[in-house]
Motif scaffolding. Structure first.
Motif, PDB file in Angstrom:
ATOM      1  N   GLU A 258       0.871  -1.183   0.000  1.00 28.15           N
ATOM      2  CA  GLU A 258       0.000   0.000   0.000  1.00 28.15           C
ATOM      3  C   GLU A 258       0.905   1.229   0.000  1.00 28.15           C
ATOM      4  O   GLU A 258       1.437   1.623   1.045  1.00 28.15           O
ATOM      5  CB  GLU A 258      -0.925   0.011   1.212  1.00 28.15           C
ATOM      6  N   LEU A 259       1.079   1.826  -1.144  1.00 29.74           N
ATOM      7  CA  LEU A 259       2.002   2.952  -1.266  1.00 29.74           C
ATOM      8  C   LEU A 259       1.262   4.282  -1.130  1.00 29.74           C
ATOM      9  O   LEU A 259       0.220   4.491  -1.769  1.00 29.74           O
ATOM     10  CB  LEU A 259       2.704   2.906  -2.621  1.00 29.74           C
ATOM     11  N   PRO A 260       1.775   5.207  -0.320  1.00 26.79           N
ATOM     12  CA  PRO A 260       1.153   6.532  -0.233  1.00 26.79           C
ATOM     13  C   PRO A 260       1.361   7.295  -1.538  1.00 26.79           C
ATOM     14  O   PRO A 260       2.383   7.141  -2.206  1.00 26.79           O
ATOM     15  CB  PRO A 260       1.914   7.195   0.932  1.00 26.79           C
ATOM     16  N   ASN A 261       0.370   8.103  -1.897  1.00 28.09           N
ATOM     17  CA  ASN A 261       0.482   8.888  -3.125  1.00 28.09           C
ATOM     18  C   ASN A 261      -0.034  10.301  -2.845  1.00 28.09           C
ATOM     19  O   ASN A 261      -1.187  10.635  -3.128  1.00 28.09           O
ATOM     20  CB  ASN A 261      -0.311   8.232  -4.254  1.00 28.09           C
ATOM     21  N   ASN A 262       0.840  11.127  -2.286  1.00 32.68           N
ATOM     22  CA  ASN A 262       0.474  12.496  -1.916  1.00 32.68           C
ATOM     23  C   ASN A 262       1.068  13.531  -2.876  1.00 32.68           C
ATOM     24  O   ASN A 262       1.148  14.712  -2.542  1.00 32.68           O
ATOM     25  CB  ASN A 262       0.955  12.797  -0.493  1.00 32.68           C
ATOM     26  N   HIS A 263       1.509  13.081  -4.033  1.00 34.85           N
ATOM     27  CA  HIS A 263       2.247  13.976  -4.926  1.00 34.85           C
ATOM     28  C   HIS A 263       1.381  15.106  -5.483  1.00 34.85           C
ATOM     29  O   HIS A 263       1.882  16.202  -5.737  1.00 34.85           O
ATOM     30  CB  HIS A 263       2.879  13.170  -6.062  1.00 34.85           C
ATOM     31  N   LEU A 264       0.075  14.853  -5.697  1.00 37.06           N
ATOM     32  CA  LEU A 264      -0.794  15.929  -6.176  1.00 37.06           C
ATOM     33  C   LEU A 264      -0.870  17.037  -5.126  1.00 37.06           C
ATOM     34  O   LEU A 264      -0.819  18.230  -5.460  1.00 37.06           O
ATOM     35  CB  LEU A 264      -2.184  15.387  -6.489  1.00 37.06           C
ATOM     36  N   GLN A 265      -0.986  16.656  -3.871  1.00 38.44           N
ATOM     37  CA  GLN A 265      -1.021  17.643  -2.788  1.00 38.44           C
ATOM     38  C   GLN A 265       0.269  18.465  -2.761  1.00 38.44           C
ATOM     39  O   GLN A 265       0.238  19.691  -2.611  1.00 38.44           O
ATOM     40  CB  GLN A 265      -1.211  16.917  -1.457  1.00 38.44           C
ATOM     41  N   TYR A 266       1.410  17.792  -2.935  1.00 38.01           N
ATOM     42  CA  TYR A 266       2.685  18.506  -2.946  1.00 38.01           C
ATOM     43  C   TYR A 266       2.766  19.451  -4.147  1.00 38.01           C
ATOM     44  O   TYR A 266       3.259  20.581  -4.037  1.00 38.01           O
ATOM     45  CB  TYR A 266       3.847  17.514  -3.001  1.00 38.01           C
ATOM     46  N   ALA A 267       2.279  18.988  -5.307  1.00 37.36           N
ATOM     47  CA  ALA A 267       2.320  19.822  -6.509  1.00 37.36           C
ATOM     48  C   ALA A 267       1.470  21.080  -6.325  1.00 37.36           C
ATOM     49  O   ALA A 267       1.893  22.191  -6.676  1.00 37.36           O
ATOM     50  CB  ALA A 267       1.837  19.027  -7.720  1.00 37.36           C
ATOM     51  N   VAL A 268       0.269  20.895  -5.778  1.00 34.09           N
ATOM     52  CA  VAL A 268      -0.612  22.049  -5.541  1.00 34.09           C
ATOM     53  C   VAL A 268       0.058  23.036  -4.592  1.00 34.09           C
ATOM     54  O   VAL A 268      -0.042  24.260  -4.762  1.00 34.09           O
ATOM     55  CB  VAL A 268      -1.968  21.570  -4.980  1.00 34.09           C
ATOM     56  N   THR A 269       0.770  22.514  -3.597  1.00 33.77           N
ATOM     57  CA  THR A 269       1.466  23.391  -2.643  1.00 33.77           C
ATOM     58  C   THR A 269       2.518  24.229  -3.347  1.00 33.77           C
ATOM     59  O   THR A 269       2.597  25.458  -3.162  1.00 33.77           O
ATOM     60  CB  THR A 269       2.128  22.557  -1.537  1.00 33.77           C
ATOM     61  N   TRP A 270       3.357  23.588  -4.177  1.00 37.10           N
ATOM     62  CA  TRP A 270       4.411  24.332  -4.888  1.00 37.10           C
ATOM     63  C   TRP A 270       3.816  25.348  -5.858  1.00 37.10           C
ATOM     64  O   TRP A 270       4.287  26.487  -5.941  1.00 37.10           O
ATOM     65  CB  TRP A 270       5.322  23.367  -5.630  1.00 37.10           C
ATOM     66  N   PHE A 271       2.785  24.942  -6.598  1.00 37.13           N
ATOM     67  CA  PHE A 271       2.158  25.881  -7.539  1.00 37.13           C
ATOM     68  C   PHE A 271       1.473  27.018  -6.784  1.00 37.13           C
ATOM     69  O   PHE A 271       1.442  28.163  -7.262  1.00 37.13           O
ATOM     70  CB  PHE A 271       1.156  25.154  -8.438  1.00 37.13           C
ATOM     71  N   GLY A 272       0.907  26.719  -5.621  1.00 39.30           N
ATOM     72  CA  GLY A 272       0.279  27.759  -4.816  1.00 39.30           C
ATOM     73  C   GLY A 272       1.293  28.782  -4.330  1.00 39.30           C
ATOM     74  O   GLY A 272       1.030  29.995  -4.340  1.00 39.30           O
ATOM     75  N   ILE A 273       2.469  28.310  -3.908  1.00 38.07           N
ATOM     76  CA  ILE A 273       3.525  29.235  -3.482  1.00 38.07           C
ATOM     77  C   ILE A 273       3.970  30.092  -4.662  1.00 38.07           C
ATOM     78  O   ILE A 273       4.216  31.298  -4.521  1.00 38.07           O
ATOM     79  CB  ILE A 273       4.711  28.453  -2.889  1.00 38.07           C
TER      80      ILE A 273
END
Length: 259
Positions: free
Chosen positions: A216-231
């Protein structure tokens, strides 16, 4: 008294503008990288889901080992039968997956060659033992004799990076689960380019403990991408406000710059 003319607003924006562009490029690059990682992770999860469950199949035959590629075979559930070469058991340093709310335990993964009936060899990651059980003498029941059947998942050799210490076979210090390197140290040939990660079937004496791979692999990369684009978007807004103030100074600021 001679008054010095205030610099044109555009000139005052050159350095801040360049710094903003550099920071913006870095932030967008990080966001894009996270989207790429998300696509890779989704592909990996789909690969695991389609291969790791259900009935165990046979490993790729030796005739095809020279063309073996991880993308076509890794994480496939297989079953192999042969004789464990316990004298060539190789402890590879690693961390056991952390239990919920706990921490990872240091220890070793026991890589042991399995000689197939036709003489070829498949390396088996039999599972994890804690640091104090590295020596087989501390777990005398852990090395079965005779014909042994192992069920598990096909795995590609562990990739090394700049932080992976060099192996030292003479000191029995290993840091990567690499079948070919281990086989070379034990003068073994006809060795598969992959290894089999044993499942959680209990071993005699309780050690080693297989089934350590986390499916069961975590997949939080979309959240991280949104954070960088938001900054990045915030940075654009801050610079826009800064530039607007340069072209539309408050009366008090205009009077101060004219002195």
């Amino acid at each position: 008294m001679t008054q010095t003319a205030a610099p044109h607003p555009v000139r005052t924006l050159i350095v801040p503008g360049l710094a903003t562009l550099v920071a913006l490029a870095i932030l967008i690059g990080l966001g894009t990288w996270q989207l790429q990682r998300r696509a890779w992770k989704e592909g990996l999860i789909a690969q695991i889901q389609s291969r790791a469950y259900g009935e165990a199949g046979a490993i790729v035959p030796e005739a095809e080992w020279g063309r073996w590629q991880s993308k076509d075979d890794e994480f496939r559930k297989v079953k192999v039968t042969g004789t464990l070469l316990n004298e060539a058991e190789t402890p590879v340093y690693g961390l056991a997956p952390a239990a919920p709310g706990g921490s990872s335990a240091q220890g070793y993964y026991l890589m042991t060659p399995l000689r197939l009936p036709d003489g070829a060899i498949v390396m088996i990651n039999r599972g994890f033992v804690p640091m104090e059980l590295k020596d087989p003498a501390t777990r005398p029941q852990s090395q079965p004799k005779g014909e042994t059947t192992v069920t598990g998942l096909v795995r590609a050799p562990e990739e090394r990076n700049m932080f992976t210490p060099a192996d030292s076979p003479e000191k029995k210090a290993w840091f990567a689960r690499d079948p070919q390197s281990i086989a070379k140290a034990h003068a073994l040939d006809r060795v598969a380019p992959f290894y089999v990660e044993a499942d959680a079937t209990p071993n005699p004496g309780g050690w080693p403990k297989g089934g350590q791979i986390r499916l069961e692999l975590p997949n939080n990369h979309l959240q991280y991408a949104v954070t960088w684009f938001g900054i990045a978007l915030t940075l654009v807004g801050v610079f826009a406000a800064f530039a607007w103030r340069r072209f539309h100074p408050l009366p008090a600021e205009s009077a101060a710059s004219a002195r």
